[in-house]
Design a protein around this motif. Sequence first.
Motif, PDB file in Angstrom:
ATOM      1  N   ASP A 142       0.837  -1.215   0.000  1.00 16.12           N
ATOM      2  CA  ASP A 142       0.000   0.000   0.000  1.00 16.12           C
ATOM      3  C   ASP A 142       0.865   1.255   0.000  1.00 16.12           C
ATOM      4  N   PHE A 143       1.927   1.233   0.820  1.00 14.24           N
ATOM      5  CA  PHE A 143       2.817   2.397   0.905  1.00 14.24           C
ATOM      6  C   PHE A 143       3.453   2.700  -0.446  1.00 14.24           C
ATOM      7  N   LEU A 144       4.008   1.696  -1.107  1.00 11.26           N
ATOM      8  CA  LEU A 144       4.698   1.904  -2.381  1.00 11.26           C
ATOM      9  C   LEU A 144       3.736   2.392  -3.462  1.00 11.26           C
ATOM     10  N   GLU A 145       2.545   1.835  -3.522  1.00 17.00           N
ATOM     11  CA  GLU A 145       1.574   2.275  -4.524  1.00 17.00           C
ATOM     12  C   GLU A 145       1.141   3.725  -4.272  1.00 17.00           C
ATOM     13  N   GLU A 146       1.050   4.103  -2.986  1.00 20.93           N
ATOM     14  CA  GLU A 146       0.669   5.491  -2.643  1.00 20.93           C
ATOM     15  C   GLU A 146       1.743   6.486  -3.055  1.00 20.93           C
TER      16      GLU A 146
END
Length: 404
Positions: A142-146
């Motif tokens: 989730d962090f990387l996609e954000e």
Amino acid sequence: MKNRNSDEILQYIASSGMLDIGNVERAIDMQKNKEYLSKHTQKIWQGKDAFWRTYLPYGKNGRTLIKRKSENSLHNEIISFYRNLEENPTIEDVFSEWNDRRLSLGKIKKSTYERNLRIFRRHYSVFGKEKLKHLDKRDLIDFLEEQISIYHLTAKGFSNLKSLTRGFLKRASATDLISFTAEDVFQRLDLTDTTFKKTIKEDYQEVYNDQEMQLILDYLMKNPDSTNLAICLIFVTGLRVGELVALKHEDFDELSVKVRRTETRYKNKAGKNVYEVKDFPKSAAGVRTIPVPADYAWLLKRIRLLNPFGEYVFMGRNGRLTTNSVRSRLRTICQKLEIYPKSPHKIRKTYGSILLDNNIDHRLIKDVMGHTDILCTETHYHRNRKTIEVKQDILSQIPEFRAN
């Protein structure tokens, strides 16, 4: 006499009662606690209220004040903090250990070390405070996609973030801090070709057309100081600017230029740029010999007369020319000639485009460009060098587009 291993001996001593395991464990704990206390470099003091105080290295300002009734209680708090730090570090702790370790082992240069720091600070300034053992792969996915949407990352920008993240996750996995692997994270990312920001650059921004190239070459030959001759050499060899400024006299002969090293740059503790030469180019394919066109044999002769007794060929007022000084000179020349300003790397793209436009053998193109794959040259270096007027003239000659 039989040879016995240490485990056998210790097992016998323990089972026979000759060794008190409890005492051994307590001694180990005491030694470990001393190590934790030795890591604490902040001042410990007793205030007028009789409470003992110190700062622990965490919090918004990088430290947090704690106080306890006794010095022993304060020591226990310090020990607990460093034990927890070791057993359940933050993402930032693991990254720092990974980055520092790679530098100390010589696996990366100082410039790569600094670039890793910049990328980490940009993306992980908040998330990096999370305890690694508290996270699962979904949190990281989730962090990387954000980050892609928050920073409007290009594919290249995300690739840099991905490489850094893969590096410290592999280190975390190797030290048993996480139960998943880096690939478990990256294989589950929801990415498509439309995910990343597309940067549109026009041909005139990426390469020099025939008129611009001739204007600059004429200027360089009329003003043949060391820096101008260096720029001229890029036009006829496609050298990377870092390779150019690291050239020595031994790299030249009457027909060609050998590429054997490059310049690297990083910031020192004072925040100033430091330029150093490393004895290897950008990649293994970068080690090459580039022939110079016959009509520019005079250039090699002129260059070989520069600084004949010095280590490096291209010198300026303050010593060896740096990549920054070459970029600055080229920018000044472009402004003087009223040409859209383009960097030395755009000269390299111009060189690659000329080779492809003239249908040069792909093997030769790869060799002189220092690429492992012709697709790299074709995809990233090939641009249309014709002016809009020339393009219009070509189209105007097509019978179907001519008015009756």
